[in-house]
Design a protein around this motif. Structure first.
Motif, PDB file in Angstrom:
ATOM      1  N   UNK A   1      12.815  -4.269  -4.799  1.00 29.95           N
ATOM      2  CA  UNK A   1      12.904  -4.284  -5.655  1.00 29.95           C
ATOM      3  C   UNK A   1      11.530  -3.965  -6.542  1.00 29.95           C
ATOM      4  N   UNK A   2      11.453  -4.569  -7.898  1.00 37.35           N
ATOM      5  CA  UNK A   2      10.785  -3.602  -9.099  1.00 37.35           C
ATOM      6  C   UNK A   2       9.078  -3.603  -8.549  1.00 37.35           C
ATOM      7  N   UNK A   3       8.613  -5.019  -8.207  1.00 38.45           N
ATOM      8  CA  UNK A   3       7.182  -5.176  -8.167  1.00 38.45           C
ATOM      9  C   UNK A   3       6.996  -4.131  -6.325  1.00 38.45           C
ATOM     10  N   UNK A   4       7.627  -4.063  -5.832  1.00 38.61           N
ATOM     11  CA  UNK A   4       7.194  -2.928  -4.566  1.00 38.61           C
ATOM     12  C   UNK A   4       7.475  -1.541  -4.767  1.00 38.61           C
ATOM     13  N   UNK A   5       8.102  -1.148  -6.158  1.00 33.84           N
ATOM     14  CA  UNK A   5       8.212   0.194  -6.633  1.00 33.84           C
ATOM     15  C   UNK A   5       6.808   0.904  -7.184  1.00 33.84           C
ATOM     16  N   UNK A   6       6.691  -0.717  -7.918  1.00 29.82           N
ATOM     17  CA  UNK A   6       5.160  -0.158  -8.654  1.00 29.82           C
ATOM     18  C   UNK A   6       4.075  -0.009  -7.746  1.00 29.82           C
ATOM     19  N   UNK A   7       4.062  -0.511  -7.044  1.00 28.72           N
ATOM     20  CA  UNK A   7       2.891  -0.825  -5.845  1.00 28.72           C
ATOM     21  C   UNK A   7       2.932   0.173  -5.414  1.00 28.72           C
ATOM     22  N   UNK A   8       3.938   0.656  -4.626  1.00 26.98           N
ATOM     23  CA  UNK A   8       3.528   2.373  -4.270  1.00 26.98           C
ATOM     24  C   UNK A   8       3.576   2.904  -4.598  1.00 26.98           C
ATOM     25  N   UNK A   9       3.949   3.100  -6.773  1.00 26.11           N
ATOM     26  CA  UNK A   9       3.181   3.938  -6.892  1.00 26.11           C
ATOM     27  C   UNK A   9       1.798   4.049  -7.946  1.00 26.11           C
ATOM     28  N   UNK A  10       1.204   3.016  -7.552  1.00 28.83           N
ATOM     29  CA  UNK A  10      -0.133   2.993  -8.506  1.00 28.83           C
ATOM     30  C   UNK A  10      -0.933   2.430  -6.938  1.00 28.83           C
ATOM     31  N   UNK A  11      -0.838   1.678  -5.781  1.00 28.39           N
ATOM     32  CA  UNK A  11      -1.865   1.856  -5.167  1.00 28.39           C
ATOM     33  C   UNK A  11      -1.733   2.968  -4.476  1.00 28.39           C
ATOM     34  N   UNK A  12      -2.885   3.188  -3.750  1.00 25.24           N
ATOM     35  CA  UNK A  12      -3.547   4.312  -2.297  1.00 25.24           C
ATOM     36  C   UNK A  12      -3.641   3.518  -0.816  1.00 25.24           C
ATOM     37  N   UNK A  13      -3.417   4.801   0.078  1.00 24.17           N
ATOM     38  CA  UNK A  13      -3.435   3.943   1.544  1.00 24.17           C
ATOM     39  C   UNK A  13      -2.463   2.736   1.826  1.00 24.17           C
ATOM     40  N   UNK A  14      -1.082   3.430   1.042  1.00 22.11           N
ATOM     41  CA  UNK A  14      -0.473   1.995   0.957  1.00 22.11           C
ATOM     42  C   UNK A  14       0.500   1.409   2.542  1.00 22.11           C
ATOM     43  N   UNK A  15       0.306   0.507   2.554  1.00 17.07           N
ATOM     44  CA  UNK A  15       0.815   0.184   4.136  1.00 17.07           C
ATOM     45  C   UNK A  15       2.089  -0.884   3.859  1.00 17.07           C
ATOM     46  N   UNK A  16       3.213  -0.353   4.403  1.00 16.77           N
ATOM     47  CA  UNK A  16       4.552  -1.904   4.744  1.00 16.77           C
ATOM     48  C   UNK A  16       4.578  -2.488   5.607  1.00 16.77           C
ATOM     49  N   UNK A  17       4.905  -3.393   5.264  1.00 21.67           N
ATOM     50  CA  UNK A  17       5.886  -4.754   6.226  1.00 21.67           C
ATOM     51  C   UNK A  17       6.344  -4.119   7.205  1.00 21.67           C
ATOM     52  N   UNK A  18       7.065  -3.701   6.731  1.00 25.34           N
ATOM     53  CA  UNK A  18       8.473  -2.632   8.026  1.00 25.34           C
ATOM     54  C   UNK A  18       9.481  -1.684   7.235  1.00 25.34           C
ATOM     55  N   UNK A  19       9.732  -0.989   7.340  1.00 24.53           N
ATOM     56  CA  UNK A  19      10.343   0.205   6.943  1.00 24.53           C
ATOM     57  C   UNK A  19       9.293   0.583   5.706  1.00 24.53           C
ATOM     58  N   UNK A  20       9.895   1.788   4.572  1.00 22.15           N
ATOM     59  CA  UNK A  20       8.804   1.740   3.180  1.00 22.15           C
ATOM     60  C   UNK A  20       9.086   1.057   1.770  1.00 22.15           C
ATOM     61  N   UNK A  21       9.666  -0.080   1.910  1.00 15.17           N
ATOM     62  CA  UNK A  21       9.887  -0.772   1.068  1.00 15.17           C
ATOM     63  C   UNK A  21       8.855  -2.013   0.297  1.00 15.17           C
ATOM     64  N   UNK A  22       8.518  -3.005   1.722  1.00 13.71           N
ATOM     65  CA  UNK A  22       7.860  -4.269   0.510  1.00 13.71           C
ATOM     66  C   UNK A  22       6.146  -3.854   1.884  1.00 13.71           C
ATOM     67  N   UNK A  23       5.628  -4.341   0.297  1.00 19.84           N
ATOM     68  CA  UNK A  23       4.340  -3.190   1.142  1.00 19.84           C
ATOM     69  C   UNK A  23       3.510  -4.314   0.955  1.00 19.84           C
ATOM     70  N   UNK A  24       2.747  -4.417   2.378  1.00 14.14           N
ATOM     71  CA  UNK A  24       1.805  -5.092   2.506  1.00 14.14           C
ATOM     72  C   UNK A  24       0.902  -4.861   2.165  1.00 14.14           C
ATOM     73  N   UNK A  25       0.094  -4.155   1.858  1.00 16.22           N
ATOM     74  CA  UNK A  25      -1.520  -3.756   1.462  1.00 16.22           C
ATOM     75  C   UNK A  25      -1.319  -2.500   1.029  1.00 16.22           C
ATOM     76  N   UNK A  26      -2.470  -2.342   0.413  1.00 13.19           N
ATOM     77  CA  UNK A  26      -2.722  -1.237  -0.364  1.00 13.19           C
ATOM     78  C   UNK A  26      -4.407  -1.575  -1.018  1.00 13.19           C
ATOM     79  N   UNK A  27      -4.794  -0.062  -1.439  1.00 21.36           N
ATOM     80  CA  UNK A  27      -5.774  -0.095  -2.585  1.00 21.36           C
ATOM     81  C   UNK A  27      -5.366   0.143  -4.311  1.00 21.36           C
ATOM     82  N   UNK A  28      -5.733  -0.458  -5.366  1.00 19.91           N
ATOM     83  CA  UNK A  28      -5.820  -0.197  -6.689  1.00 19.91           C
ATOM     84  C   UNK A  28      -7.444   0.402  -6.597  1.00 19.91           C
TER      85      UNK A  28
END
Length: 233
Positions: free
Chosen positions: A85-112
């Motif tokens: 989903x576009x929301x996860x694409x933007x989170x991956x782009x803008x956050x640091x230290x990204x962690x995923x729920x599974x795979x490399x799509x759904x962002x579970x946590x990170x830092x702006x």
């Protein structure tokens, strides 16, 4: 008489200085002026956001009648067909230290690391997030400035265009509402040039118009950074 003769040159000098000063500063207090300030800081560089802002079409704001979020398609559609989903694409782009729920799509946590609206650090935790994905050009603002005349495909493209999306502090985003440059700017001043340039880029890309007050506000901000380039999506 001697006193009057000796004072006359000083009086003339003061009058001349005031006349010159009036010529230099005469336009600074003109209400609603859309001209950029004189000097290098007010000159639009070729290909700059300031030059693009100057070329935007000016019209009045159309009624909001008929606007609904659904008119811009399903929220966070996978318009680039990368299976995220576009929301996860933007989170991956803008956050640091990204962690995923599974795979490399759904962002579970990170830092702006630096919220563009407040300059603060904001933690993202899915389901308990203080991070929103903001439409830099609000969808309701776009609706009133041309988008109501589009088909659903083009409106969906605008709603999911990374050029028009930023991860930001949620409470600040909600206070922004559907404000344009004339009514809302980030409190964090170092972000203002980039923020306004992004709005200009979106409105140019999608041929959205601006109000007179909005265009003046865009030019006031961008005249302080006349070499600011248009961001690309």
């Amino acid at each position: 008489m001697i006193r009057k003769r000796s004072a006359l040159p000083a009086v003339l000098a003061v009058a001349a200085a005031l006349a010159v000063g009036g010529c230099k500063g005469g336009d600074l207090g003109t209400s609603g002026s859309s001209s950029a300030p004189a000097g290098p800081a007010g000159k639009a560089a070729h290909g700059s956001a300031l030059a693009a802002a100057d070329a935007l079409t000016v019209k009045g704001r159309a009624p909001k009648t008929g606007y609904a979020r659904k008119e811009f398609g399903s929220a966070w559609s996978d318009t680039d067909h990368n299976h995220c989903p576009t929301r996860d694409d933007v989170l991956k782009r803008d956050l640091r230290d990204v962690r995923y729920s599974s795979g490399d799509c759904q962002v579970a946590a990170g830092t702006l690391a630096r919220d563009p609206y407040t300059g603060t650090t904001v933690k993202f935790v899915r389901g308990h997030s203080k991070v929103d994905i903001d439409h830099v050009v609000a969808l309701s603002d776009a609706w009133q400035k041309g988008a109501q005349q589009w088909d659903r495909t083009k409106r969906t493209a605008l709603a999911n265009d990374p050029l028009n999306l930023l991860a930001v502090d949620s409470s600040t985003n909600r206070s922004k509402g559907d404000g344009d440059t004339a009514t809302w700017l980030p409190a964090y001043k170092p972000s203002r040039c980039d923020y306004v340039a992004r709005q200009v880029a979106v409105k140019k890309k999608y041929a959205l118009w601006v109000t007179g007050a909005e265009k003046n506000a865009m030019k006031r901000v961008l005249s302080g950074c006349p070499t600011e380039k248009l961001p690309t999506g």
